[in-house]
Design a protein around this motif. Structure first.
Motif, PDB file in Angstrom:
ATOM      1  N   ALA A   1     101.714  -4.980  28.380  1.00 33.91           N
ATOM      2  CA  ALA A   1     101.399  -3.657  27.741  1.00 33.91           C
ATOM      3  C   ALA A   1     102.231  -3.060  28.073  1.00 33.91           C
ATOM      4  O   ALA A   1     102.635  -2.285  26.907  1.00 33.91           O
ATOM      5  N   ARG A   2     102.882  -2.770  29.278  1.00 31.24           N
ATOM      6  CA  ARG A   2     103.847  -1.746  29.517  1.00 31.24           C
ATOM      7  C   ARG A   2     104.943  -2.074  28.679  1.00 31.24           C
ATOM      8  O   ARG A   2     105.576  -1.008  28.153  1.00 31.24           O
TER       9      ARG A   2
ATOM     10  N   LYS B   1      92.934  -7.334  29.448  1.00 36.53           N
ATOM     11  CA  LYS B   1      93.471  -6.518  28.497  1.00 36.53           C
ATOM     12  C   LYS B   1      92.590  -4.968  28.669  1.00 36.53           C
ATOM     13  O   LYS B   1      93.615  -4.099  28.488  1.00 36.53           O
ATOM     14  N   LEU B   2      91.358  -4.975  29.035  1.00 34.62           N
ATOM     15  CA  LEU B   2      90.835  -3.697  29.045  1.00 34.62           C
ATOM     16  C   LEU B   2      91.184  -2.952  30.228  1.00 34.62           C
ATOM     17  O   LEU B   2      91.738  -1.695  29.949  1.00 34.62           O
TER      18      LEU B   2
ATOM     19  N   LEU C   1      94.254   0.533  34.607  1.00 32.06           N
ATOM     20  CA  LEU C   1      93.565   0.315  35.866  1.00 32.06           C
ATOM     21  C   LEU C   1      94.129  -0.897  36.509  1.00 32.06           C
ATOM     22  O   LEU C   1      94.979  -1.710  35.863  1.00 32.06           O
ATOM     23  N   PRO C   2      94.285  -0.820  37.859  1.00 31.27           N
ATOM     24  CA  PRO C   2      95.058  -1.985  38.506  1.00 31.27           C
ATOM     25  C   PRO C   2      94.487  -3.199  38.206  1.00 31.27           C
ATOM     26  O   PRO C   2      93.048  -3.380  38.092  1.00 31.27           O
TER      27      PRO C   2
ATOM     28  N   GLU D   1      98.142  -9.112  36.078  1.00 36.49           N
ATOM     29  CA  GLU D   1      99.406  -8.580  36.144  1.00 36.49           C
ATOM     30  C   GLU D   1     100.371  -8.848  35.203  1.00 36.49           C
ATOM     31  O   GLU D   1     101.110  -8.070  34.273  1.00 36.49           O
ATOM     32  N   ALA D   2     100.245  -9.893  34.264  1.00 34.72           N
ATOM     33  CA  ALA D   2     100.930 -10.422  33.260  1.00 34.72           C
ATOM     34  C   ALA D   2     100.658  -9.559  32.117  1.00 34.72           C
ATOM     35  O   ALA D   2     101.504  -9.188  31.288  1.00 34.72           O
ATOM     36  N   ILE D   3      99.410  -9.549  31.830  1.00 36.22           N
ATOM     37  CA  ILE D   3      98.839  -8.694  30.622  1.00 36.22           C
ATOM     38  C   ILE D   3      99.333  -7.227  30.815  1.00 36.22           C
ATOM     39  O   ILE D   3      99.816  -6.533  29.986  1.00 36.22           O
TER      40      ILE D   3
END
Length: 119
Positions: A113-114, A55-56, A62-63, A107-109
């Motif tokens: 978020a996107r 989440k952060l 960040l990647p 990647e899912a998080i």
């Protein structure tokens, strides 16, 4: 004269009964079961922490993967395995599996978020 067959005596279903090998086997299996439970709880806690990291990372753009940290972690775990007299290759394979799962979660998080920011 044919001797009368002796009926076999059934094994005591209580491993702690008359057979010391079965009692020891049961004791060892109980320890293994406890260790398995502890491993599951530790992995669950680890994944709770890595979810927060994911989440952060998503908030900070960040990647999901950090190859330099992964390399350091693998070497650290290999050394811990050697110190614990555990096969370092096994420890590395185990960590690699965990890292792949963590990255998949990250990647899912990030994707969620996107989508949230676009919607």
């Amino acid at each position: 004269m044919n001797p009368k067959p002796v009926p076999s005596t059934p094994r005591n279903p209580d491993p702690a009964g008359s057979d010391p090998a079965l009692a020891e086997l049961e004791r060892l299996r109980a320890s293994i079961d406890n260790i398995d439970a502890a491993l599951i709880h530790m992995l669950a806690e680890r994944f709770r922490c890595t979810q927060e990291v994911g989440k952060l990372k998503a908030r900070a753009h960040l990647p999901p993967a950090d190859p330099s940290r992964e390399t350091r972690q693998i070497e650290r775990l290999r050394q811990l395995a050697r110190d614990a007299h555990l096969d370092p290759d096994f420890a590395e394979k185990f960590l690699a599996f965990v890292i792949r799962e963590v990255i998949r979660h990250h990647e899912a998080i990030a994707a969620n978020a996107r989508q949230a920011s676009e919607g």
